[in-house]
Design a protein around this motif. Structure first.
Motif, short mmCIF file in Angstrom:
data_model
loop_
_atom_site.label_atom_id
_atom_site.label_comp_id
_atom_site.label_asym_id
_atom_site.label_seq_id
_atom_site.Cartn_x
_atom_site.Cartn_y
_atom_site.Cartn_z
N GLY A 202 -28.71 -26.64 -8.53
CA GLY A 202 -27.31 -26.52 -8.93
C GLY A 202 -26.40 -26.08 -7.80
N ALA A 203 -26.89 -25.22 -6.93
CA ALA A 203 -26.09 -24.79 -5.77
C ALA A 203 -25.79 -25.98 -4.88
N ILE A 204 -26.77 -26.83 -4.69
CA ILE A 204 -26.57 -28.02 -3.87
C ILE A 204 -25.59 -28.97 -4.55
N VAL A 205 -25.81 -29.21 -5.85
CA VAL A 205 -24.93 -30.10 -6.61
C VAL A 205 -23.51 -29.56 -6.64
N GLY A 206 -23.37 -28.26 -6.91
CA GLY A 206 -22.04 -27.65 -6.96
C GLY A 206 -21.29 -27.75 -5.64
N GLY A 207 -21.98 -27.50 -4.54
CA GLY A 207 -21.35 -27.62 -3.23
C GLY A 207 -20.92 -29.04 -2.93
N PHE A 208 -21.76 -29.99 -3.29
CA PHE A 208 -21.45 -31.40 -3.08
C PHE A 208 -20.24 -31.82 -3.91
N LEU A 209 -20.26 -31.49 -5.21
CA LEU A 209 -19.16 -31.88 -6.09
C LEU A 209 -17.84 -31.20 -5.71
N ALA A 210 -17.89 -29.93 -5.37
CA ALA A 210 -16.66 -29.22 -4.97
C ALA A 210 -16.07 -29.83 -3.71
N GLY A 211 -16.93 -30.20 -2.78
CA GLY A 211 -16.45 -30.85 -1.56
C GLY A 211 -15.80 -32.18 -1.85
N ILE B 116 -19.51 -18.86 -7.13
CA ILE B 116 -18.91 -19.51 -8.30
C ILE B 116 -19.19 -21.01 -8.28
N THR B 117 -19.08 -21.62 -7.12
CA THR B 117 -19.39 -23.04 -6.98
C THR B 117 -20.84 -23.32 -7.36
N ALA B 118 -21.74 -22.47 -6.90
CA ALA B 118 -23.16 -22.65 -7.20
C ALA B 118 -23.45 -22.42 -8.69
N ILE B 119 -22.79 -21.46 -9.30
CA ILE B 119 -22.99 -21.20 -10.73
C ILE B 119 -22.53 -22.40 -11.55
N VAL B 120 -21.37 -22.94 -11.22
CA VAL B 120 -20.87 -24.13 -11.94
C VAL B 120 -21.85 -25.29 -11.76
N GLY B 121 -22.34 -25.47 -10.55
CA GLY B 121 -23.33 -26.52 -10.31
C GLY B 121 -24.60 -26.30 -11.10
N ALA B 122 -25.06 -25.05 -11.18
CA ALA B 122 -26.28 -24.74 -11.94
C ALA B 122 -26.06 -24.97 -13.43
N ILE B 123 -24.89 -24.66 -13.94
CA ILE B 123 -24.59 -24.92 -15.35
C ILE B 123 -24.62 -26.42 -15.63
N ILE B 124 -24.06 -27.20 -14.71
CA ILE B 124 -24.09 -28.66 -14.85
C ILE B 124 -25.53 -29.17 -14.85
N VAL B 125 -26.35 -28.66 -13.93
CA VAL B 125 -27.74 -29.10 -13.84
C VAL B 125 -28.52 -28.70 -15.09
N ILE B 126 -28.29 -27.50 -15.61
CA ILE B 126 -28.97 -27.07 -16.84
C ILE B 126 -28.55 -27.96 -18.01
N ALA B 127 -27.27 -28.30 -18.10
CA ALA B 127 -26.80 -29.17 -19.19
C ALA B 127 -27.45 -30.55 -19.08
N ILE B 128 -27.55 -31.08 -17.88
CA ILE B 128 -28.20 -32.39 -17.69
C ILE B 128 -29.68 -32.30 -18.03
N ALA B 129 -30.32 -31.21 -17.63
CA ALA B 129 -31.75 -31.03 -17.94
C ALA B 129 -31.96 -30.97 -19.44
N ARG B 130 -31.06 -30.35 -20.17
CA ARG B 130 -31.17 -30.30 -21.63
C ARG B 130 -31.02 -31.69 -22.24
N LEU B 131 -30.09 -32.49 -21.69
CA LEU B 131 -29.92 -33.84 -22.19
C LEU B 131 -31.16 -34.69 -21.95
N VAL B 132 -31.75 -34.55 -20.78
CA VAL B 132 -32.91 -35.36 -20.41
C VAL B 132 -34.16 -34.93 -21.19
N THR B 133 -34.39 -33.62 -21.30
CA THR B 133 -35.62 -33.14 -21.94
C THR B 133 -35.47 -32.98 -23.44
N GLY B 134 -34.24 -32.91 -23.93
CA GLY B 134 -34.03 -32.69 -25.35
C GLY B 134 -34.30 -31.26 -25.78
N ARG B 135 -34.46 -30.38 -24.81
CA ARG B 135 -34.77 -28.97 -25.10
C ARG B 135 -33.51 -28.25 -25.57
#
Length: 86
Positions: free
Chosen positions: A37-46, A63-82
């Motif tokens: 998520g930190a990597i994703v957040g940094g990329f998206l913010a840039g 804050i950027t990394a937390i937002v990225g991690a939240i996005i990654v967790i949401a995507i992981a939930r969609l993919v795994t159905g957890r």
């Protein structure tokens, strides 16, 4: 930013995002999702805001990394159905 700083920010972001999202992926899973998520957040913010949001260990980067991690967790939930009970 150095790899060590990315890891520290990512681990912290994963922990905070897991508490916000009540992710339920376990400690290791949450930390791995935080680093990703930190990597994703940094990329998206840039891309969205232009500029470098990965300049070190500071509040903006966290804050950027937390937002990225939240996005990654949401995507992981969609993919795994957890879902989190409760």
């Amino acid at each position: 930013m150095s790899i060590i700083a990315w890891l520290v920010i990512g681990l912290l972001a994963g922990w905070i995002a897991s508490m916000i999202m009540r992710s339920g992926y376990g400690l290791i899973g949450d930390l791995v999702l935080g680093v990703i998520g930190a990597i994703v957040g940094g990329f998206l913010a840039g891309m969205i805001f232009g500029g470098d949001y990965t300049t070190g260990i500071n509040v903006t980067t966290l804050i950027t990394a937390i937002v990225g991690a939240i996005i990654v967790i949401a995507i992981a939930r969609l993919v795994t159905g957890r879902r989190v009970a409760g």
